[in-house]
Design an enzyme around this catalytic site. Structure first.
Site, PDB file in Angstrom:
ATOM      1  N   PHE A 109       1.095  -0.922   0.056  1.00 52.11           N
ATOM      2  CA  PHE A 109      -0.138  -0.051  -0.136  1.00 52.11           C
ATOM      3  C   PHE A 109       0.466   2.052  -0.236  1.00 52.11           C
ATOM      4  CE2 PHE A 109      -0.520   2.645   4.121  1.00 52.11           C
ATOM      5  CZ  PHE A 109       1.156   2.131   4.863  1.00 52.11           C
ATOM      6  N   LYS A 110       2.064   1.639   1.018  1.00 54.90           N
ATOM      7  CA  LYS A 110       2.833   2.323   0.500  1.00 54.90           C
ATOM      8  C   LYS A 110       3.257   3.006  -0.855  1.00 54.90           C
ATOM      9  CE  LYS A 110       4.838   1.855   4.988  1.00 54.90           C
ATOM     10  NZ  LYS A 110       4.712   0.470   5.129  1.00 54.90           N
TER      11      LYS A 110
END
Ligand SMILES: *Cc1c(COP(=O)(O)O)cnc(C)c1O
Length: 463
Positions: A109-110
């Site tokens: 998700f980063k």
């Protein structure tokens, strides 16, 4: 929109300056001077927007020093690298919703934040004629997402330290197979803590830091939080088209960055749209103790199967504290100084308020593995161990009257060993990861010594 520090010690900044500053100069974190809110008719208007257009609407509420057409371009280029047309799609599995945040270039998700941050850095530097040398240490996920965010960008070199032979082979390859001339991977002969200590020491050498325009990409950058606000609203709107008016989110939490973005989204939307934020932790439960008992106290870091959450001091927590303290920068400064001195902070006076925002639970290793296994057996859907922590907390703490959206923060193939423990075999590698083993790679191995790293950075830094 101007940006101020949680400790009240800086003059208000424009957005572009806030992005470049990262950590505020008074040691605090940057926040918008006021949190914007939208009315129900704006939510109606947003309902049918694709992800990129929604992102533009939301970001424009917080940014007034980048023209609309430029902002659109930065956003469109950031999310063109995502493999799913909806960028962060929502799926239903059993009776929970899963918000898949892992369709970016490094499958975690980063990427959602760092693909945008890389573009913002390049944009601001191009206008100021400046340059920056990014320096960071990683145990895996953040480093590869940061490299993917700035590879090939003008005016930026990036140096990422990882512990030699101690990240998973796939995570190392995700970094070392990036051959762009501005990317420098350094494997230090030591642990992640050694690598992190070296980076800290170099940032503390103010002369070296200024001479080489060193910059960081850690999770305290406001632009990262802001990029993450978008997917909460996007998921809410997705369920709204199905007739839901009020939803909960469950968020596997380490540094409090992702869940703080949820808090901003909750305050942005009309009351009740986002009801409860479930704060899920692994065995490193400092934040759970805070929510349930008002006790914020540092413990020993324990290694778990969800390593990106093996954190004791949550770097974004100070942002929430600022609102708890009634936006009083002096009180926040006193709290943080007290915490730095004693390792604990008594916030029990606030538990009533905190419980209106969050519910929290710590999830054990056994529960994490059992959740992966059960989800696979019942729904033929694989969770990565971080996501499983959030799903377990959601199943336990959810309100039966409302849908709950669980944030899926990594692709299960990135954490094959934990998944294999749960289902008896490693998940198949998606093509983007499988092909890495055949690629050329580049990495410099150095002793875990400050001077060795400084010499290497100085020789390869943009100037
Ligand atoms: C970074 C990370 C988290 C935790 O996010 P925070 O913003 O630190 O709370 C959870 N899962 C994965 C896979 C991560 O990489």
């Amino acid at each position: 929109m101007r940006y101020i520090s949680t400790r009240g010690g800086i003059a208000p900044l424009r957005f572009q300056d806030a992005v470049m500053m990262g950590l505020a100069r008074d040691g605090g974190l940057l926040l918008p001077e006021t949190l914007p809110t939208v009315t129900a008719d704006v939510v109606d208007r947003w309902q049918s927007l694709p992800y990129q257009a929604l992102a533009k609407e939301i970001l424009a509420l917080f940014i007034d020093d980048i023209p609309d057409s430029d902002l659109e371009d930065l956003i469109n280029r950031a999310y063109a690298s995502f493999a799913h047309p909806q960028v962060t799609p929502v799926t239903k599995q059993g009776d929970v919703y899963i918000l898949e945040l892992f369709h970016g270039p490094t499958l975690a998700f980063k990427d959602v934040a760092l693909q945008l941050l890389g573009n913002l850095f390049e944009y601001v530097l191009a206008r100021s004629g400046g340059f920056m040398n990014i320096l960071g240490a990683t145990s895996g996920d953040t480093g590869s997402a940061a490299i993917a965010g700035v590879r090939g960008k003008a005016g930026i070199n990036i140096f990422i330290l990882h512990p030699h032979g101690r990240t998973s082979p796939i995570q190392a390859l995700q970094m070392t197979t990036v051959l762009d001339a501005n990317v420098f991977n350094i494997a230090v002969r030591g642990t992640f803590d050694d690598a992190q200590a070296i980076v800290k020491a170099i940032f503390n050498d103010l002369d070296f830091r200024d001479r080489h325009c060193l910059g960081a990409v850690n999770s305290i950058n406001w632009a990262r939080v802001l990029a993450q606000v978008v997917y909460y609203v996007y998921a809410y709107l997705t369920l709204r088209t199905q007739g839901e008016r009020s939803v909960d989110f469950s968020v596997p939490t380490g540094n409090f960055g992702d869940i703080f973005a949820g808090y901003v989204a909750r305050r942005l939307l009309p009351a009740g749209c986002i009801q409860t934020l479930i704060l899920a932790t692994n065995a490193n439960d400092i934040l759970t103790r805070f929510v349930n008992r008002g006790e914020y106290s540092r413990g020993q870091v324990r290694a778990t199967s969800s390593p990106s959450m093996d954190i004791q001091v949550a770097s974004n927590f100070e942002r929430y504290l600022y609102y708890l303290r009634g936006e009083d920068g002096r009180a926040v400064r006193a709290d943080m100084e007290g915490f730095a001195a004693t390792g604990r902070l008594d916030l029990s006076a606030f538990t009533g308020r905190v419980c209106e925002d969050f519910r929290s639970r710590s999830v054990s290793e056994e529960e994490t593995i059992a959740t992966i296994s059960e989800f696979y057996r019942r729904y033929d859907y694989l969770l990565d161990p971080h996501t499983a922590v959030g799903v377990k907390a959601a199943l336990d703490l959810r309100d039966s009257g409302r849908p709950v959206v669980c944030l899926a923060t990594a692709h299960p193939a990135k954490f094959g060993a934990a998944v294999s423990q749960a289902i008896g075999s490693e998940p198949p590698l998606p093509p983007a990861l499988a092909e890495l083993t055949n690629r050329e790679s580049r990495c410099t191995v150095l002793a875990a010594e400050i001077e060795a790293v400084k010499t290497f950075v100085a020789a390869n830094a943009l100037r």
